[in-house]
Design a protein around this motif. Structure first.
Motif, short mmCIF file in Angstrom:
data_model
loop_
_atom_site.label_atom_id
_atom_site.label_comp_id
_atom_site.label_asym_id
_atom_site.label_seq_id
_atom_site.Cartn_x
_atom_site.Cartn_y
_atom_site.Cartn_z
N SER A 166 -27.01 9.31 15.78
CA SER A 166 -27.82 8.85 14.63
C SER A 166 -27.86 9.97 13.61
O SER A 166 -27.50 11.11 13.91
CB SER A 166 -29.25 8.50 15.08
OG SER A 166 -29.92 9.68 15.49
N GLY A 167 -28.36 9.63 12.42
CA GLY A 167 -28.53 10.67 11.41
C GLY A 167 -29.55 11.69 11.88
O GLY A 167 -29.40 12.90 11.66
N ILE A 168 -30.57 11.21 12.56
CA ILE A 168 -31.64 12.10 13.01
C ILE A 168 -31.12 13.03 14.11
O ILE A 168 -31.56 14.18 14.24
CB ILE A 168 -32.90 11.27 13.39
CG1 ILE A 168 -34.16 11.95 12.88
CG2 ILE A 168 -33.02 10.99 14.86
CD1 ILE A 168 -34.34 12.04 11.42
N TYR A 224 -36.33 12.99 3.28
CA TYR A 224 -36.47 11.80 4.13
C TYR A 224 -37.63 12.01 5.11
O TYR A 224 -37.71 13.06 5.76
CB TYR A 224 -35.14 11.61 4.86
CG TYR A 224 -35.09 10.46 5.84
CD1 TYR A 224 -35.20 9.15 5.41
CD2 TYR A 224 -34.93 10.69 7.20
CE1 TYR A 224 -35.14 8.10 6.30
CE2 TYR A 224 -34.86 9.64 8.11
CZ TYR A 224 -34.98 8.34 7.64
OH TYR A 224 -34.92 7.31 8.54
N ASP A 257 -28.15 16.64 2.71
CA ASP A 257 -28.15 15.31 3.33
C ASP A 257 -27.56 14.36 2.29
O ASP A 257 -28.19 14.05 1.28
CB ASP A 257 -29.59 14.93 3.70
CG ASP A 257 -29.66 13.57 4.40
OD1 ASP A 257 -28.77 12.74 4.18
OD2 ASP A 257 -30.63 13.34 5.16
N SER A 267 -26.14 10.19 7.55
CA SER A 267 -26.48 9.12 8.48
C SER A 267 -25.42 8.06 8.27
O SER A 267 -25.41 7.38 7.24
CB SER A 267 -27.87 8.57 8.19
OG SER A 267 -28.02 7.33 8.86
N THR A 319 -25.23 5.40 9.72
CA THR A 319 -25.90 4.11 9.87
C THR A 319 -25.91 3.34 8.54
O THR A 319 -25.92 2.11 8.54
CB THR A 319 -27.39 4.36 10.26
OG1 THR A 319 -27.43 5.27 11.34
CG2 THR A 319 -28.09 3.08 10.63
N LYS A 320 -25.94 4.05 7.44
CA LYS A 320 -26.18 3.45 6.13
C LYS A 320 -24.86 3.04 5.45
O LYS A 320 -24.19 2.16 5.96
CB LYS A 320 -27.00 4.41 5.26
CG LYS A 320 -28.17 5.10 6.01
CD LYS A 320 -29.29 4.17 6.37
CE LYS A 320 -30.33 4.77 7.29
NZ LYS A 320 -30.96 6.00 6.86
N GLY A 334 -25.56 5.94 13.60
CA GLY A 334 -24.68 7.09 13.79
C GLY A 334 -25.00 8.18 12.79
O GLY A 334 -25.73 7.96 11.81
#
Ligand SMILES: *Cc1c(COP(=O)(O)O)cnc(C)c1O
Length: 387
Positions: free
Chosen positions: A80-82, A105, A177, A199, A201-202, A212
């Protein structure tokens, strides 16, 4: 490898995003890479894979494309991004300070404050549009500088090149980021950053069906830290998610172009609506950093923030009335989304901090998708006109 890289770099982003992964398909001729659903690899294999916590062909394929579009040497993917944020911060040591842009964020701030502070990592926040950040760097003596541009959700633009040049002069690594832009819009490493975090994911995946993250760098020692974090902290993605993200990434340049075209249209049409107090879009002429945005970003992207002339309840009702914009966390997918930051993405941020930043109950953030722009516009107008 070096030669291959140079040849690849001359190609356009659309070509790089689509042509990849062939190296694992030589024997079968498959056009799309298979999913390497294996947790472990036989010792001594030619590709040097070991155990999927520390690498898998599907990770490498995705990493190759991400390196290609960023024009960089190294990339490590995460679940994930995190997790990508975790990988970087856990490379620091107790007593180190991260100097952060004040509008980061929300979950990044939560991790810094609620997790890593307990282990002795300090943070300091500063508005990097204020030139006095230079004095702040001298005062705080950070081990790392953490930036986002455009910021979330206020779409403030930071001068990445100038900040990185001040930081590099003092040998302080900078993390950008780049989730809101991706390499299609801006390339942080070319602007002087040490690490470009994303991230996936986006926008990168773009289809809201996997999580991711990735860290991209030209610095070998930082890359080694990322690989070490991936296997030591268990931050690895799954081969299947990498496969999905790799597939989504093929159309990234096309999607962003369409989404940006839609966003421009909507921003122009809504700009002077009587119920909109302020429309924030980086490529809008009235954006306070319009010139900087134009010089730093290739295109304006597809994120628009609205300050509505509505109270908290009305703002929430506005979000619920929309047909094509789901009220949901996340952004960057082919489908349009709307987010209410005070109760969603920034719910974990201190009330007082939100107030100083200007994130209030009347603020909504739009992620414009790939639908027909006129349908999105009439959806927004219909909901606005009901008040
Ligand atoms: C979503 C997001 C993250 C975190 O990524 P996840 O994949 O949700 O863990 C980090 N930074 C920004 C700017 C984001 O939008």
């Amino acid at each position: 490898m070096g030669n291959n890289q140079k040849k690849q770099n001359k190609k356009g982003l659309k070509t790089i995003a689509i042509h990849h992964g062939k190296s694992y398909a030589d024997e079968t001729g498959c056009v799309m890479p298979p999913i390497f659903a294996t947790s472990t690899f036989e010792h001594g294999n030619k590709a040097n894979f070991d155990y999927t916590r520390s690498g898998n062909p599907n990770f490498s394929i995705l990493e190759n494309v991400l390196k290609g579009i960023e024009n960089s040497n190294y990339c490590t993917v995460f679940n994930s991004g995190i997790s990508a944020v975790t990988a970087i911060v856990s490379s620091l040591k107790s007593g180190d300070t991260i100097l952060c842009e004040s509008n980061l964020y929300g979950c990044t701030i939560r991790m810094f404050e609620k997790i890593f502070r307990k282990f002795g990592i300090q943070t300091s926040y500063f508005d990097f549009t204020n030139k006095e950040y230079i004095q702040q760097i001298s005062k705080v003596k950070p081990s790392l500088i953490w930036l986002e541009s455009p910021t979330n959700p206020l779409l403030k633009i930071l001068n990445i090149k100038e900040i990185c040049s001040e930081a590099n002069f003092r040998k302080i690594p900078v993390v950008v980021d780049n989730t809101f832009c991706t390499a299609v819009i801006q390339k942080p490493l070319e602007l002087g950053a040490t690490l470009s975090l994303i991230s996936t994911t986006k926008f990168i995946n773009g289809h809201s069906d996997a999580l991711g993250g990735a860290v991209i760098t030209n610095d070998e020692s930082w890359n080694n830290k990322m690989i070490f974090s991936q296997k030591s902290l268990g931050l690895n993605p799954s081969p299947f998610d990498c496969w999905l993200i790799t597939r989504g990434l093929k159309t990234l340049p096309l999607r962003i172009a369409q989404q940006t075209e839609n966003a421009h249209f909507i921003a122009n049409e809504l700009n002077s609506h009587k119920l909109i107090d302020q429309l924030i879009y980086p490529f809008n002429k009235n954006h306070p950093q319009y010139e900087l945005a134009k010089s730093q970003m290739k295109i304006g992207g597809s994120m628009i923030t609205l300050k509505l002339k509505l109270n908290k309840n009305e703002t929430f009702n506005f979000c619920k009335k929309l047909e094509y914009f789901s009220l949901a966390e996340s952004l960057g997918g082919v489908e349009s989304l709307i987010c209410h930051p005070t109760t969603m993405s920034h719910a974990s941020v201190d009330e007082a901090v939100k107030n100083t930043l200007g994130i209030n109950d009347s603020l909504v953030r739009l992620s414009i998708g790939c639908e027909d722009a006129k349908d999105l516009l009439s959806d927004l107008l219909l909901a606005l006109d009901s008040f």
